[in-house]
Design an enzyme around this catalytic site. Structure first.
Site, mmCIF file in Angstrom:
data_model
loop_
_atom_site.group_PDB
_atom_site.id
_atom_site.type_symbol
_atom_site.label_atom_id
_atom_site.label_comp_id
_atom_site.label_asym_id
_atom_site.label_seq_id
_atom_site.Cartn_x
_atom_site.Cartn_y
_atom_site.Cartn_z
ATOM 1 N N CYS A 51 27.916 30.118 86.813
ATOM 2 C CA CYS A 51 26.551 30.671 86.601
ATOM 3 C C CYS A 51 26.351 31.493 85.420
ATOM 4 O O CYS A 51 27.228 32.186 85.043
ATOM 5 C CB CYS A 51 26.269 31.570 87.950
ATOM 6 S SG CYS A 51 26.211 30.514 89.486
ATOM 7 N N SER A 67 45.799 12.953 67.634
ATOM 8 C CA SER A 67 46.357 12.128 66.649
ATOM 9 C C SER A 67 45.300 11.646 65.438
ATOM 10 O O SER A 67 46.054 11.392 64.738
ATOM 11 C CB SER A 67 46.900 10.678 67.547
ATOM 12 O OG SER A 67 45.692 10.156 68.291
ATOM 13 N N CYS A 115 56.083 5.336 73.426
ATOM 14 C CA CYS A 115 54.756 5.576 73.917
ATOM 15 C C CYS A 115 54.435 4.482 74.829
ATOM 16 O O CYS A 115 54.241 3.462 74.686
ATOM 17 C CB CYS A 115 53.733 6.064 72.822
ATOM 18 S SG CYS A 115 51.986 5.843 73.762
ATOM 19 N N ILE A 155 43.080 4.271 69.170
ATOM 20 C CA ILE A 155 43.863 4.603 68.038
ATOM 21 C C ILE A 155 45.442 4.863 68.536
ATOM 22 O O ILE A 155 46.346 4.747 67.538
ATOM 23 C CB ILE A 155 43.339 6.054 67.502
ATOM 24 C CG1 ILE A 155 43.901 6.365 66.263
ATOM 25 C CG2 ILE A 155 43.367 7.079 68.402
ATOM 26 C CD1 ILE A 155 43.649 5.331 64.942
ATOM 27 N N SER A 173 39.050 8.862 72.078
ATOM 28 C CA SER A 173 38.634 8.998 73.354
ATOM 29 C C SER A 173 37.297 9.687 73.111
ATOM 30 O O SER A 173 36.315 9.705 74.281
ATOM 31 C CB SER A 173 39.484 9.808 74.109
ATOM 32 O OG SER A 173 39.971 10.977 73.331
ATOM 33 N N CYS A 204 48.857 5.481 80.345
ATOM 34 C CA CYS A 204 49.932 6.711 79.761
ATOM 35 C C CYS A 204 50.463 7.146 81.011
ATOM 36 O O CYS A 204 50.090 7.570 82.008
ATOM 37 C CB CYS A 204 48.849 7.771 79.157
ATOM 38 S SG CYS A 204 49.652 9.330 78.948
#
Length: 728
Positions: free
Chosen positions: A130, A303, A357, A387, A408, A481
């Site tokens: 608030c 990145s 990754c 990317i 993103s 991911c």
């Protein structure tokens, strides 16, 4: 309700907007409102038609019998008292067509709310989110009815509280929990101006009422409450850790000074720059954050910015760039430096083994190429690739289907612009399946928004255009991911129970349940969904607002992304504390960063996404199984949180080793060097050249807010059997 940033803003993100806190006092408020001659439209609110306007509250000091009568009903009506109470307030406020009259009515109601004693106006009773200070007390009486009392230091907020307490006080717990924030939207009470509206008080007090109701019912029934997530509490005096995982994180926030100086001396002497990702190991980040004070060429970011920063370091005279991230990041740095003319600047990774990754690996598979083959057979098609993929993948993809990279934070605007700029386009997004599903869900939600609201997101779209693009938007179904995958049902359930009144942050890569939760929080000014930088900016803004209010406050943020971000968050918050000007009373602001965790000790990746990881070892753990509790890295309160094992291959030991051996005159660091691509694409072109082109297309879009003519031409005039026409 929080507004959505205009696409023309340089920091535009659909998921995050940078609005100032509303600090209007009542005189300023009335001054601003009386200048308004037209009724403001509230497109998110429902309308109630055919209601006659009652006598204005300002001319009737006693209000109506409905208002003064505490909303009493006969015993036969008890089954639906709460809906009727709420409906009466909706009827009353909707009958007031002018915003100024609705605000006046709130101010009248504020005089009816009994004040809480000082003993109840304590931090533990504060309602988060608030603009003003709001306190809420909740109890469960002997008849199993909820009893609420509330108060605020703002007359407007007191008016909100009076209405909510009138509706919910004396209700059964299940009735309190049944009401949704959307049900309050029909009250149509908000303030004018561009600031974040105090209408969020309706929603945030309701959420706090519901959270306390759940806790009281569980306590009465003797049910075990969820064990709290680990967290770090940051104040101007230091950092307090709650839970063993948080203690491990906090240990690295204040690194050994001799280690910091050892690194700084090497960097200065050999002119070494460091670019590191937000998800880096906390030990490394702690040292790097401290070293930044002595050497300017150290940068921690997402990145996208890493390669740009490396170029700036090369311009400033750095002869070597060390990259703390996964392999596709060092590849991008190497290629972008070459494109900028810095072929002589060395680029080094932190391991002599492959740093993988799971998401990038998902795009380096035959399945992903098959996905793009299908795209190439139905022109006009465009491929929007995240990317966070390898340069090789970008190159191969671009020769199959004209490709643009995205982040993103800009993916939604990229896709909307593509559909607006190229008629009958089909867009193929990949490889992150959760992000793709979230984007599709977001566009589906836009189909019920007004044209004005949609134009605020993208000026060339309306409800019809959004509906028409949905069948032409595709996303890859088998790319995740391993970190964001952890934010599933179990974590969401616990957040709903224990942290529903906290600020929620979520990366766009999280599963749909977490995405929906954070998007709902965003609607009431309590959440952000976007990139790592969006999350950091959101936290900084909310902390700055609290400091500007100069009142005791406790801000609780649920971190819905990789826990490595905490170092940058703590550093940013402590910097804000350091620059804040406190009054003589020195208001106390606490900022709590909460780490959501799952009880799963082991998380596996898709074998199709990561086929090449079966023989890769990380210590004594074999990937693609992500290290769990047994190895002290995984997903439990005493083991770890959403922590990427690939990023943790970037150790402080490796960084110091590389710096000590530079320049590499004896080729001891050959395995650590980010080499240039020597392979060619199927059309015989350089992988580095072709792979960089989708990135350059994105750069053009970021600067001009439209797709480059070259990319549009590639989409409209494909070469041969789906091969795009690429210039030499």
């Amino acid at each position: 309700m929080e507004t959505i940033a205009s696409p023309s803003s340089s920091t535009t993100s659909l998921f995050y907007s940078s609005n100032k806190a509303n600090n209007l006092n009542s005189k300023t408020l009335f001054s601003n409102l009386y200048k308004t001659k037209k009724t403001r439209s509230y497109p998110f609110f429902k309308s109630v038609k055919g209601i006659q306007s009652p006598e204005p509250a300002s001319k009737n000091p006693t209000l109506s019998s409905f208002s003064r009568g505490a909303l009493t009903f006969s015993p036969s009506e008890t089954a639906d008292i709460l809906p009727r109470k709420l409906h009466h307030f909706i009827t009353e406020f909707q009958s007031l067509t002018e915003p100024i009259d609705r605000v006046k009515r709130l101010l009248d109601y504020s005089t009816l709310l009994p004040s809480l004693p000082d003993s109840s106006r304590v931090d533990s009773n504060r309602v988060m989110g608030c603009t003003a200070q709001v306190w809420l007390e909740a109890t469960l009486d002997k008849d199993d009815k909820m009893r609420f009392r509330a108060d605020s230091d703002s007359e407007i907020a007191r008016g909100f509280c009076y209405c909510l307490v009138s509706v919910f006080d004396g209700a059964a717990p299940e009735e309190v929990l049944r009401v949704r924030t959307e049900d309050l939207a029909a009250l149509n009470v908000g303030l004018l101006g561009g600031e974040r509206s105090r209408v969020n008080t309706w929603h945030n007090v309701l959420i706090s009422m519901q959270k306390r109701t759940k806790l009281l019912v569980a306590e009465r029934e003797g049910k075990a409450l969820f064990e709290p997530f680990p967290s770090l509490v940051v104040t101007k005096d230091g950092v307090q850790a709650k839970g063993s995982y948080a203690e491990a994180q906090a240990r690295y926030l204040f690194p050994d000074e001799s280690t910091v100086l050892e690194l700084v001396n090497e960097l200065k002497e050999k002119k070494i720059g460091i670019v590191a990702h937000f998800y880096m190991d906390p030990e490394v980040q702690g040292v790097l954050t401290a070293a930044q004070k002595h050497w300017p060429h150290i940068h921690i970011s997402d990145s996208l910015v890493m390669a740009d920063t490396a170029v700036k370091m090369a311009i400033a005279g750095c002869q070597f760039i060390t990259v703390l991230g996964v392999d596709f990041m060092s590849e991008n740095v190497r290629a972008i430096l070459d494109q900028a003319g810095f072929q002589n600047v060395g680029v080094y990774r932190m391991s002599d083994e492959r740093i993988g990754c799971s998401l990038a690996d998902a795009a380096a598979t035959p399945a992903y190429m098959n996905y793009l083959e299908a795209a190439s057979s139905c022109p006009p098609s465009m491929h929007v690739i995240y990317i966070n993929t390898s340069l090789e993948t970008k190159a191969y993809a671009h020769e199959l289907v004209p490709t643009i990279t995205c982040t993103s934070s800009n993916v939604v605007q990229t896709i909307l612009q593509a559909f607006a700029q190229i008629p009958d386009l089909t867009v193929w997004y990949g490889p992150d399946s959760y992000m793709g599903a979230n984007i599709a869900k977001l566009f589906q939600q836009m189909t019920v928004m007004s044209d004005a609201e949609i134009a605020g997101i993208h000026p060339k779209h309306n409800r019809d255009s959004i509906k028409s693009l949905l069948p032409r938007l595709h996303y890859y179904q088998d790319g995740t991911c391993v970190v964001h995958h952890l934010f599933g049902h179990e974590v969401v359930e616990k957040i709903n129970e224990m942290y529903c009144d906290a600020f929620l942050t979520a990366h766009l890569e999280v599963p749909g349940e977490m995405f929906s939760l954070a998007m709902e929080a965003k609607k009431r000014g309590m959440g952000v969904v976007g990139s790592t930088q969006n999350i950091l900016d959101f936290i900084k803004q909310r902390v700055q607002e609290a400091l500007d209010r100069d009142a005791n406050d406790h801000l609780q943020f649920v971190l819905g992304t990789e826990t490595g971000m905490v170092t940058s968050i703590v550093a940013a918050v402590r910097s804000l504390f350091g620059s804040a000007k406190y009054s003589s009373g020195e208001a106390k602001v606490n900022v709590e960063i909460v780490f959501p965790v799952s009880s799963d000790s082991m998380t596996g990746t898709s074998t199709s996404s990561s086929p090449s990881l079966n023989s890769v070892n990380l210590g004594d753990v074999i990937l693609p199984i992500i290290p769990g509790v047994a190895s002290g890295e995984g997903c439990s309160i005493h083991g770890g949180c959403a922590s990427c094992p690939y990023m943790k291959m970037n150790s402080l030991t490796s960084l110091l080793k590389i710096c000590h051996h530079l320049p590499d005159e004896n080729n001891k660091l050959k395995a650590y060097e980010a080499e240039r691509f020597k392979l060619r694409t199927p059309l015989g072109k350089s992988i580095a050249d072709v792979g960089c082109e989708p990135i350059l297309h994105m750069r053009h879009f970021q600067g001009k807010k439209e797709l480059p003519e070259k990319l549009v031409n590639q989409v409209l005039h494909p070469y041969g059997s789906g091969r795009s026409t690429l210039s030499s």
